[in-house]
Design a protein around this motif. Sequence first.
Motif, PDB file in Angstrom:
ATOM      1  N   LYS A  62     -15.676   3.458  -1.350  1.00 18.98           N
ATOM      2  CA  LYS A  62     -15.599   2.787   0.043  1.00 18.98           C
ATOM      3  C   LYS A  62     -14.000   3.154   0.480  1.00 18.98           C
ATOM      4  O   LYS A  62     -13.292   3.037  -0.228  1.00 18.98           O
ATOM      5  N   PRO A  63     -14.168   3.609   1.811  1.00 22.60           N
ATOM      6  CA  PRO A  63     -12.992   3.886   2.458  1.00 22.60           C
ATOM      7  C   PRO A  63     -11.727   2.689   2.245  1.00 22.60           C
ATOM      8  O   PRO A  63     -10.624   3.074   2.170  1.00 22.60           O
ATOM      9  N   ALA A  64     -12.347   1.457   2.047  1.00 22.07           N
ATOM     10  CA  ALA A  64     -11.440   0.399   2.299  1.00 22.07           C
ATOM     11  C   ALA A  64     -10.775   0.309   0.914  1.00 22.07           C
ATOM     12  O   ALA A  64      -9.607   0.255   0.746  1.00 22.07           O
ATOM     13  N   GLY A  65     -11.555   0.643  -0.289  1.00 20.51           N
ATOM     14  CA  GLY A  65     -11.099   0.763  -1.649  1.00 20.51           C
ATOM     15  C   GLY A  65     -10.032   1.708  -1.849  1.00 20.51           C
ATOM     16  O   GLY A  65      -8.881   1.695  -2.339  1.00 20.51           O
ATOM     17  N   LEU A  66     -10.410   2.814  -1.144  1.00 22.05           N
ATOM     18  CA  LEU A  66      -9.427   4.171  -1.257  1.00 22.05           C
ATOM     19  C   LEU A  66      -8.217   3.687  -0.651  1.00 22.05           C
ATOM     20  O   LEU A  66      -7.087   4.240  -1.051  1.00 22.05           O
ATOM     21  N   ALA A  67      -8.205   3.331   0.736  1.00 18.32           N
ATOM     22  CA  ALA A  67      -7.139   2.864   1.441  1.00 18.32           C
ATOM     23  C   ALA A  67      -6.181   1.908   0.728  1.00 18.32           C
ATOM     24  O   ALA A  67      -4.740   1.915   0.779  1.00 18.32           O
ATOM     25  N   GLN A 109      -1.044   0.943  -2.175  1.00 23.80           N
ATOM     26  CA  GLN A 109      -0.318   0.587  -3.409  1.00 23.80           C
ATOM     27  C   GLN A 109       0.680   1.689  -4.041  1.00 23.80           C
ATOM     28  O   GLN A 109       1.443   1.401  -4.563  1.00 23.80           O
ATOM     29  N   LEU A 110      -0.012   3.062  -4.164  1.00 26.19           N
ATOM     30  CA  LEU A 110       0.691   4.047  -4.711  1.00 26.19           C
ATOM     31  C   LEU A 110       1.780   4.286  -3.864  1.00 26.19           C
ATOM     32  O   LEU A 110       3.092   4.611  -4.259  1.00 26.19           O
ATOM     33  N   ALA A 111       1.684   4.335  -2.582  1.00 26.40           N
ATOM     34  CA  ALA A 111       2.730   4.477  -1.472  1.00 26.40           C
ATOM     35  C   ALA A 111       3.782   3.408  -1.763  1.00 26.40           C
ATOM     36  O   ALA A 111       5.061   3.691  -1.630  1.00 26.40           O
ATOM     37  N   LEU A 112       3.630   2.280  -1.809  1.00 27.42           N
ATOM     38  CA  LEU A 112       4.508   1.245  -2.014  1.00 27.42           C
ATOM     39  C   LEU A 112       5.274   1.406  -3.442  1.00 27.42           C
ATOM     40  O   LEU A 112       6.511   1.094  -3.472  1.00 27.42           O
ATOM     41  N   GLU A 158       4.151   5.736   4.748  1.00 29.79           N
ATOM     42  CA  GLU A 158       2.608   6.004   4.044  1.00 29.79           C
ATOM     43  C   GLU A 158       1.698   5.012   3.670  1.00 29.79           C
ATOM     44  O   GLU A 158       0.636   4.834   3.940  1.00 29.79           O
ATOM     45  N   ALA A 159       2.668   3.946   3.432  1.00 26.25           N
ATOM     46  CA  ALA A 159       1.789   2.452   2.879  1.00 26.25           C
ATOM     47  C   ALA A 159       1.407   1.853   4.525  1.00 26.25           C
ATOM     48  O   ALA A 159       0.281   1.293   4.242  1.00 26.25           O
ATOM     49  N   ARG A 160       2.222   2.020   5.280  1.00 29.35           N
ATOM     50  CA  ARG A 160       1.751   1.328   6.626  1.00 29.35           C
ATOM     51  C   ARG A 160       0.559   1.999   7.137  1.00 29.35           C
ATOM     52  O   ARG A 160      -0.651   1.481   7.438  1.00 29.35           O
ATOM     53  N   ARG A 161       0.576   3.447   6.941  1.00 28.42           N
ATOM     54  CA  ARG A 161      -0.678   4.244   7.621  1.00 28.42           C
ATOM     55  C   ARG A 161      -2.070   3.854   6.827  1.00 28.42           C
ATOM     56  O   ARG A 161      -2.948   3.629   7.231  1.00 28.42           O
ATOM     57  N   GLN A 163      10.105  -5.316   1.914  1.00 20.59           N
ATOM     58  CA  GLN A 163       9.197  -4.212   2.169  1.00 20.59           C
ATOM     59  C   GLN A 163       7.817  -4.630   2.583  1.00 20.59           C
ATOM     60  O   GLN A 163       7.333  -4.523   3.794  1.00 20.59           O
ATOM     61  N   ALA A 164       7.398  -5.658   1.924  1.00 22.68           N
ATOM     62  CA  ALA A 164       5.924  -6.134   1.982  1.00 22.68           C
ATOM     63  C   ALA A 164       6.127  -7.099   3.236  1.00 22.68           C
ATOM     64  O   ALA A 164       5.008  -6.863   4.144  1.00 22.68           O
ATOM     65  N   ALA A 165       7.095  -7.895   3.711  1.00 21.67           N
ATOM     66  CA  ALA A 165       7.388  -8.622   4.829  1.00 21.67           C
ATOM     67  C   ALA A 165       7.182  -7.776   6.139  1.00 21.67           C
ATOM     68  O   ALA A 165       6.863  -8.061   7.003  1.00 21.67           O
ATOM     69  N   GLN A 166       8.164  -6.605   6.109  1.00 18.63           N
ATOM     70  CA  GLN A 166       8.260  -5.480   7.071  1.00 18.63           C
ATOM     71  C   GLN A 166       6.647  -5.013   7.483  1.00 18.63           C
ATOM     72  O   GLN A 166       6.378  -5.132   8.499  1.00 18.63           O
ATOM     73  N   LEU A 167       5.923  -4.722   6.182  1.00 19.88           N
ATOM     74  CA  LEU A 167       4.504  -4.168   6.638  1.00 19.88           C
ATOM     75  C   LEU A 167       3.773  -5.401   7.237  1.00 19.88           C
ATOM     76  O   LEU A 167       2.929  -5.123   8.040  1.00 19.88           O
TER      77      LEU A 167
END
Length: 561
Positions: free
Chosen positions: A106-111, A116-119, A126-129, A158-162
């Motif tokens: 599913k697109p949601a799972g991939l995103a 997570q990988l970007a973080l 990339e994480a924000r995108r 970083q998490a708070a910023q996102l």
Amino acid sequence: MVALVLAGCASVPGGARHQANASSQPLDKLVVVTPDEDHDLLAQLLAGEMALTRTDLKTASATYGRAMMLSNDPKVAEQAAALAVAIRDAPAAEAAINRWQALGAKPAGLAQARAQLALSQGNTDEARRQLELLVGTGDPDAWRQFGRVLVGSRDPAQAAQLLEAVATPQRLPADPQAWLAMSELGDKLGRHAYALQIAEGAVKRFGTGETYAWLGQMKYHDGDKLGAKALFDKAMAKDPKNTHLRLAYATLLGQGGDYAAAAKLLDNGPQDADIYAMRAALAARANDTKTITRLYGQIQRSSEDVRQSNAFLLGQLAEMLDKKEEALKWYDQVADDDDHAFDADVRSAVLLQDLGRSAEAHEQLAQMQTDYLDQPALLRRAYEVDAELYMNEQQYAQAERSFSRALQVTPDDPALLYGRGLAFAESGDIDHAVSDFRHLLQLKPDDTDASNALGFTLADANRDLPEAQRLIESARAARPNDPAIEDSWGWLQYRLGHLDQAEKSLRGAWTARKDADVGVHLGEVLWKQGRQEDARRVFDEVRKIDPQSATLHNTLKRLNP
């Protein structure tokens, strides 16, 4: 005969041999191809699971990486992706995510996985995108997955910023739970202004009982107690039967010291195990025996299911009302799979000793030590309680053994070292007592109780008095006017020959707390001052407190042989 059979076989005509071969079983000629381990899906999955049980994530990731290439199940690729991200293996994670996508993820799972990988790589853009793609999918679980990504981040800033960039009021869905979750996450990540903004927005947009209650909690922690109470009143008006809201409001009232209002709030409306427990806690804190009695009767009169699910609480209430036999019966009804099963057994052992049934108490604890062999924390506690009961019985050798067994489970445990040191001291084994207390102070140099215990032990043994003085002075500085420490100081002064100073400290400790040992110390000092009548009066008071006091018996024998 063997020779004849062989000879017969050799002389069978060719046609007969052909018929014999033709009549053999079909499976005789079947060749089963067994794949090697690297190409055996089941073997790879089993190896991956075994690695996970050992928390060997690197091996688990490698085996799941091989498994996903042998399987068309997207869940296998999903697990491979999660493991690769967890160990920060970017190439393996990319390969697993691509494989998962090819198998219909599913697109949601991939995103979520790509975010997570970007973080993990520190790529905030990339994480924000990917997070924006995730919440834009419209998947029912999208915001829950969004929260998981940020909670799993190794960098809170970083998490708070996102969170602030993506979870805006304009983007959040028409779901009050999502708003509450984002507000709470913001609060945990240190973005209080954002959390407050989202909480206020949730109240304005939805106006549910839970949104009012959450904003009320925030106001309370900000020091606005009146504002918090007003918001909780609105929450209760919206959803008066919601037990979670009632518990939250009662907790807030209790923290403010308004036990009566908290109890009144919980008395009315539906009852469950949590409500009953909170009512009992409030009544106990307020020393309200009348309410405890009423609550005990109310639960007793409830249905069998309610009584059974509240057996532990009924035992506690019975103890508060000094109904020890009834408490034992309730504790005995606590189911083995109940969260309070261990505590019920412990309380039963304590009550058995209180009722003069010490042998049964120790039998109960011995059974617990067998039952909880595979649970070190509970096993340690069972040994510790056994030791404490032996201390109460003045059976110090048995107490020492139980403390020692507990220390085999959790070596260098400060509480156990302290307890065993006391057992050694009481039994007269001063060297081992001093050794335990000194070891404890090496582990916790600022432990006031250990300093006092070692100082008193040395003073009582009339040895190393300069060290004893240094230790007790340190304890007095940490806790001025503590009766136990003042007793140690007075006894040290007695050993030093400063009788007037000893009397002053010991009388202050005796006035503050009528402890049998303190009274015996004061009586001995008075006796040495030549004030035998005053000493006898103190000794008589000690007898009323503890008729079996070994300290008093030994002191009187020494002073008046």
